[in-house]
Design a protein around this motif. Structure first.
Motif, PDB file in Angstrom:
ATOM      1  N   VAL A 242       0.829  -1.206   0.000  1.00  0.00           N
ATOM      2  CA  VAL A 242       0.000   0.000   0.000  1.00  0.00           C
ATOM      3  C   VAL A 242       0.867   1.261   0.000  1.00  0.00           C
ATOM      4  CG1 VAL A 242      -0.245   0.225   2.539  1.00  0.00           C
ATOM      5  CG2 VAL A 242      -2.091   1.001   1.024  1.00  0.00           C
ATOM      6  N   VAL A 243       0.439   2.262  -0.782  1.00  0.00           N
ATOM      7  CA  VAL A 243       1.068   3.584  -0.780  1.00  0.00           C
ATOM      8  C   VAL A 243      -0.039   4.620  -0.609  1.00  0.00           C
ATOM      9  CG1 VAL A 243       3.009   2.881  -2.239  1.00  0.00           C
ATOM     10  CG2 VAL A 243       0.965   3.822  -3.313  1.00  0.00           C
ATOM     11  N   PRO A 244       0.270   5.776  -0.024  1.00  0.00           N
ATOM     12  CA  PRO A 244      -0.806   6.739   0.250  1.00  0.00           C
ATOM     13  C   PRO A 244      -1.472   7.286  -1.011  1.00  0.00           C
ATOM     14  CG  PRO A 244       1.117   7.199   1.618  1.00  0.00           C
ATOM     15  CD  PRO A 244       1.546   6.165   0.627  1.00  0.00           C
ATOM     16  N   THR A 245      -0.681   7.791  -1.954  1.00  0.00           N
ATOM     17  CA  THR A 245      -1.281   8.523  -3.075  1.00  0.00           C
ATOM     18  C   THR A 245      -0.726   8.049  -4.422  1.00  0.00           C
ATOM     19  OG1 THR A 245       0.440  10.208  -3.126  1.00  0.00           O
ATOM     20  CG2 THR A 245      -1.410  10.598  -1.621  1.00  0.00           C
ATOM     21  N   LEU A 246      -1.379   8.491  -5.482  1.00  0.00           N
ATOM     22  CA  LEU A 246      -0.885   8.197  -6.831  1.00  0.00           C
ATOM     23  C   LEU A 246       0.496   8.811  -7.052  1.00  0.00           C
ATOM     24  CD1 LEU A 246      -4.174   8.743  -8.869  1.00  0.00           C
ATOM     25  CD2 LEU A 246      -2.915   6.584  -8.659  1.00  0.00           C
ATOM     26  N   GLU A 247       0.689   9.976  -6.472  1.00  0.00           N
ATOM     27  CA  GLU A 247       1.988  10.621  -6.625  1.00  0.00           C
ATOM     28  C   GLU A 247       3.092   9.787  -5.943  1.00  0.00           C
ATOM     29  OE1 GLU A 247       1.732  14.785  -5.967  1.00  0.00           O
ATOM     30  OE2 GLU A 247       3.906  15.033  -5.897  1.00  0.00           O
ATOM     31  N   ASP A 248       2.764   9.250  -4.780  1.00  0.00           N
ATOM     32  CA  ASP A 248       3.728   8.388  -4.100  1.00  0.00           C
ATOM     33  C   ASP A 248       4.044   7.166  -4.959  1.00  0.00           C
ATOM     34  OD1 ASP A 248       3.721  10.056  -1.871  1.00  0.00           O
ATOM     35  OD2 ASP A 248       2.032   8.994  -0.957  1.00  0.00           O
ATOM     36  N   MET A 249       2.986   6.620  -5.567  1.00  0.00           N
ATOM     37  CA  MET A 249       3.170   5.466  -6.437  1.00  0.00           C
ATOM     38  C   MET A 249       4.160   5.806  -7.559  1.00  0.00           C
ATOM     39  SD  MET A 249       0.272   3.699  -8.793  1.00  0.00           S
ATOM     40  CE  MET A 249       0.404   4.981 -10.029  1.00  0.00           C
ATOM     41  N   SER A 250       4.043   7.028  -8.079  1.00  0.00           N
ATOM     42  CA  SER A 250       4.923   7.441  -9.177  1.00  0.00           C
ATOM     43  C   SER A 250       6.387   7.442  -8.763  1.00  0.00           C
ATOM     44  CB  SER A 250       4.550   8.842  -9.663  1.00  0.00           C
ATOM     45  OG  SER A 250       3.184   8.897  -9.943  1.00  0.00           O
ATOM     46  N   LEU A 251       6.627   7.825  -7.523  1.00  0.00           N
ATOM     47  CA  LEU A 251       8.008   7.797  -7.030  1.00  0.00           C
ATOM     48  C   LEU A 251       8.565   6.373  -7.119  1.00  0.00           C
ATOM     49  CD1 LEU A 251      10.516   8.820  -5.421  1.00  0.00           C
ATOM     50  CD2 LEU A 251       9.196   8.446  -3.332  1.00  0.00           C
ATOM     51  N   PHE A 252       7.773   5.410  -6.649  1.00  0.00           N
ATOM     52  CA  PHE A 252       8.252   4.024  -6.680  1.00  0.00           C
ATOM     53  C   PHE A 252       8.375   3.514  -8.116  1.00  0.00           C
ATOM     54  CE2 PHE A 252       6.390   4.197  -2.344  1.00  0.00           C
ATOM     55  CZ  PHE A 252       7.563   3.952  -1.658  1.00  0.00           C
ATOM     56  N   LEU A 253       7.481   3.968  -8.976  1.00  0.00           N
ATOM     57  CA  LEU A 253       7.560   3.518 -10.375  1.00  0.00           C
ATOM     58  C   LEU A 253       8.831   4.032 -11.055  1.00  0.00           C
ATOM     59  CD1 LEU A 253       3.867   3.784 -11.634  1.00  0.00           C
ATOM     60  CD2 LEU A 253       5.185   1.722 -11.115  1.00  0.00           C
ATOM     61  N   ARG A 254       9.284   5.200 -10.645  1.00  0.00           N
ATOM     62  CA  ARG A 254      10.522   5.715 -11.236  1.00  0.00           C
ATOM     63  C   ARG A 254      11.712   4.835 -10.855  1.00  0.00           C
ATOM     64  NH1 ARG A 254      11.842  11.846 -10.737  1.00  0.00           N
ATOM     65  NH2 ARG A 254      13.093  11.282 -12.550  1.00  0.00           N
ATOM     66  N   LEU A 255      11.604   4.188  -9.700  1.00  0.00           N
ATOM     67  CA  LEU A 255      12.700   3.333  -9.246  1.00  0.00           C
ATOM     68  C   LEU A 255      12.554   1.895  -9.719  1.00  0.00           C
ATOM     69  CD1 LEU A 255      12.756   4.653  -5.580  1.00  0.00           C
ATOM     70  CD2 LEU A 255      14.704   4.799  -7.156  1.00  0.00           C
ATOM     71  N   LEU A 256      11.301   1.443  -9.803  1.00  0.00           N
ATOM     72  CA  LEU A 256      11.047   0.013  -9.982  1.00  0.00           C
ATOM     73  C   LEU A 256      11.623  -0.559 -11.278  1.00  0.00           C
ATOM     74  CD1 LEU A 256       9.682  -2.605  -9.006  1.00  0.00           C
ATOM     75  CD2 LEU A 256       7.555  -1.810 -10.042  1.00  0.00           C
ATOM     76  N   ALA A 257      11.199  -0.042 -12.415  1.00  0.00           N
ATOM     77  CA  ALA A 257      11.626  -0.637 -13.679  1.00  0.00           C
ATOM     78  C   ALA A 257      13.116  -0.434 -13.921  1.00  0.00           C
ATOM     79  CB  ALA A 257      10.818  -0.044 -14.831  1.00  0.00           C
ATOM     80  N   ARG A 258      13.604   0.725 -13.520  1.00  0.00           N
ATOM     81  CA  ARG A 258      15.036   0.974 -13.698  1.00  0.00           C
ATOM     82  C   ARG A 258      15.861  -0.023 -12.897  1.00  0.00           C
ATOM     83  NH1 ARG A 258      12.909   6.403 -13.930  1.00  0.00           N
ATOM     84  NH2 ARG A 258      13.523   7.331 -15.917  1.00  0.00           N
ATOM     85  N   SER A 259      15.439  -0.287 -11.669  1.00  0.00           N
ATOM     86  CA  SER A 259      16.181  -1.222 -10.825  1.00  0.00           C
ATOM     87  C   SER A 259      16.025  -2.660 -11.311  1.00  0.00           C
ATOM     88  CB  SER A 259      15.686  -1.138  -9.378  1.00  0.00           C
ATOM     89  OG  SER A 259      15.865   0.158  -8.869  1.00  0.00           O
TER      90      SER A 259
END
Lengths: 472, 263
Positions: A242-259
């Motif tokens: 779980v993440v609080p907001t869509l914006e928070d989700m975007s932060l993780f998405l910036r890291l996820l695929a790259r990693s």
């Protein structure tokens, strides 16, 4: 899935001799790390993003109950249902009940490690429901009666020939070794299944509290077909997603695929927000989220809490020299590599999984690449502490260790011992600088020579030198 | 000793148990470098091992005993210097062993602030540039994990080595990948360790260098032992041997000495 973690050493030995597997692992090592490094280099603020993600995850874990309840409230508002399952069995029964209510015969599945964790496929089959994996890698594994060896590239242990063989056998088509042809073949087979399915089951990469949405990332689009075509969509997710907001989700998405794969973004990032509304073109009539705890809430507030930051990118295993040597199946359960070596003992018990957190040189590469800065070596060491406290480490190791500690805490005795040991080893070396066999150190000398001491110990020589200097 | 006008600062040498027993030359080379940098070197007798075998086996009680002993042994030295990123890295872990209200915690923090690996000390702390070495040859450098990832040791040894005129550095592929030593790992998981060290010796040999150099004896013994078993000609040495110009003695695993004198 049967637990084979206690056989880690035997499995690893076999894996090291398996030429086919070693070839496949060579592809992994040649692929992921380089791609990740290139993708990371293109984002100057990548290290800051890691810090932000680390802090945000910690914040979420401090308020996990709050965000999960908010998520549930939004899902219900959207017409869906949330099921709280504390164990694998709870989750399986819940899913079965939903399937039965729909009189389901066929279930399509997007890629989901949590459904591996709860052993869903076998359970559904036992209950006369046919699960069909739709992720290409998972589909290949299902045909072969195999299990994932990697959390995002489940069939990474296979080579093209293996796929070609499996398709030929199960699709009854002429054998092909052209990847494009094989892909087209899988696509054709799966289309029928997507349409026939009564229920679609996917995992979730994130659960968004503010909107009650679940997100999956895929590169094949199979997840979209799985969740939009059947009448019923079940999302199976663990609670820490779980993440609080869509914006928070975007932060993780910036890291996820790259990693993970070194992509900027995965090809498909698909949000599901509840049941189909009257004006919607498509979407499920019934939307269920099965929240699986399975020991995770027990980790909150303990020294293992950091592990719950994990976003399942697989960077740790992609860069791990141990994983790269033995592959994922050697770890003997669902989650391999460094993250698995921390998570598995929590889920199946340190008694069964003790070999995993020990199977690390603590080289620290996993921590270096972890997008949410999980101190994986430290957490593995905490499991070793548990093992030691519970007297689970092998007797020989414990005795050896306490004998050594006895000496190491008595400097004078230690110096006596080290000077004698040095002498014995020099004698064994016979002036050659090395020995090829050493009692009690077969693990070393089976594979390499043991360089012998070059003379008296430093402490002896330093003493002698000090005495000489004092003489007039 | 040096003839500087101000009295030299006294540093405590953390010998490390592997240098003590397997290769005293490494400790002597460290002493020589510290003396060249103007320090007075002392070797506290109450030291043994950093405690890593216990720490990494989950035996925190034994680790704490060893930590307290080491903290006391090095009390009062301005600096504590050792020829190993791994052992000095372990000294840096000491504060984790004690609760916040334990008086040993502050003492552990104090030791941590004073403890340095030799090459990083020479470069980062004292900006030393007086390397005297007539070593000649092509080397390749293995970055040992603890030094690299816990202490940030990467360019320091290379910077010091670059001061040696006759030295040519050929970087190998995957210089930063673990050699498979890992303390007790190499015995407990011998097959995996063997694969890792084989990869490493292969890369080292492919670099075209004739000497493999690194900053941690555990890794060096591991790689030297494998090179020997594989019958490769490559020599293995600790970086301080090159930096101190002490490469007359046989390389690791090559020693050829007269046993008769001593036994």
């Amino acid at each position: 899935m049967d637990i084979k973690s206690p056989e880690f050493k035997q499995s690893a030995r076999i894996a090291l001799q398996d030429a086919n597997l070693q070839k496949a692992l060579g592809n992994l090592k040649a692929g992921f790390p380089g791609k990740r490094a290139a993708a990371v280099a293109r984002v100057p603020e990548f290290e800051e993003l890691r810090d932000q993600a680390h802090d945000l995850k910690n914040h979420i874990l401090e308020h996990l109950d709050l965000y999960l309840e908010e998520f549930e409230a939004r899902v219900v508002e959207n017409g869906g249902q949330v099921h709280w399952c504390s164990t694998s069995e709870d989750a399986r029964q819940t899913i079965l009940q939903i399937c039965r209510e729909q009189n389901a015969k066929t279930v399509t599945k997007g890629k989901s490690m949590v459904t591996e964790e709860i052993n869903l496929n076998e359970f559904l089959e036992e209950n006369d429901i046919r699960p069909v994996e739709t992720d290409l890698g998972e589909y290949i594994l299902q045909l072969r009666g195999d299990h994932p060896s990697h959390i995002i590239a489940p069939a990474i242990h296979l080579n093209l020939e293996d796929v070609s063989e499996a398709f030929h056998e199960h699709h009854k088509r002429p054998k092909s070794d052209d990847p494009a042809e094989l892909m087209a073949e899988a696509r054709e087979m799966l289309r029928k299944q997507f349409v026939a399915a009564d229920v679609g089951i996917t995992g979730a990469n994130f659960l968004v509290a503010e909107t009650g949405s679940t997100l999956i990332v895929t590169n094949e689009g199979n997840g979209d077909l799985t969740q939009t075509l059947p009448k019923t969509h079940i999302v199976v997710s663990s609670i820490e997603k779980v993440v609080p907001t869509l914006e928070d989700m975007s932060l993780f998405l910036r890291l996820l695929a790259r990693s993970a794969t070194g992509q900027e973004y995965s090809v498909y990032n698909t949000l599901s927000s509840g049941n189909r509304r009257p004006d919607d073109q498509d979407g499920p009539e019934n939307f269920h989220v099965v929240l699986v705890d399975n020991g995770r809430s027990d980790m909150v507030g303990t020294q293992f809490q950091d592990m719950l930051r994990c976003i399942r990118c697989s960077a740790c295993m992609n860069h791990c020299p141990v994983y790269g040597s033995v592959g994922g199946h050697s770890y003997g359960w669902v989650y391999p590599g460094p993250m698995g070596s921390v998570l598995t003992p929590q889920m199946i018990g340190i008694e069964k999984a003790g070999l995993l957190p020990n199977a690390s040189t603590f080289c620290g590469k996993c921590e270096e690449v972890c997008p949410v800065r999980i101190p994986l070596p430290k957490l593995m060491r905490h499991w070793r502490e548990k093992e030691y406290e519970k007297h689970l480490s092998p007797k020989a190791v414990r005795w050896g260790l306490s004998g050594w500690a006895f000496l190491a805490t008595r400097p004078r005795l230690y110096r006596l011992f080290s000077s004698s040991a040095s002498k014995v080893m020099r004698m064994l070396g016979g002036g050659k600088g090395k020995v090829t066999k050493l009692p009690l150190a077969a693990g070393w000398t089976d594979h390499r020579d043991m360089p012998t001491p070059t003379g008296k110990t430093f402490m002896q020589q330093w003493d002698e030198r000090q005495k000489q200097e004092k003489q007039p | 000793m040096s003839d500087t006008h101000t009295p030299p600062i006294k540093v405590g040498l953390f010998v490390t148990c592997l240098a003590d027993m397997f290769r005293p030359e490494v400790a002597f080379a460290t002493v020589k470098l510290l003396e060249q940098a103007g320090f007075l070197v002392d070797v506290p007798k109450a030291q043994t091992c950093c405690g890593q075998p216990a720490f990494n086996s989950g035996d925190n009680e034994s680790t704490r005993k060893i930590a307290r002993q080491t903290i006391e042994a090095f009390d009062g030295y301005r600096y504590v210097i050792g020829p190993s990123g791994s052992c000095i890295g372990m000294l840096h872990h000491y504060p984790e062993l004690f609760a916040d209200d334990d008086p040993w915690k502050a003492r552990a923090e104090d030791l941590k602030a004073r403890a340095f690996e030799i090459t990083s000390f020479l470069v980062d702390e004292v900006d030393f540039s007086g390397i005297q070495s007539d070593f000649k040859g092509k080397i390749t450098y293995h970055d040992s994990c603890s030094g690299l990832r816990e202490l940030g040791i990467k360019q320091q040894p290379r910077q010091l080595l670059s001061e040696i005129d006759g030295l040519e550095l050929n970087e190998m592929q995957e210089a930063e990948t673990c050699c498979g030593f890992g303390g007790t790992f190499c015995v407990k998981y011998a097959d995996i360790s063997n694969r890792m060290v084989s990869n490493k010796t292969g890369f080292a040999a492919d670099s075209g260098a004739d000497t493999l150099v690194g900053g941690d004896l555990g890794c060096l013994l591991n790689m030297a032992g494998k090179l020997k078993r594989e019958g490769r000609e490559m020599e293995v040495r600790h970086v301080v041997e090159l930096l101190a110009g002490m490469t007359d003695s046989a390389a690791i695993g090559d020693a050829d000495y007269d046993l008769g004198q001593e036994l």
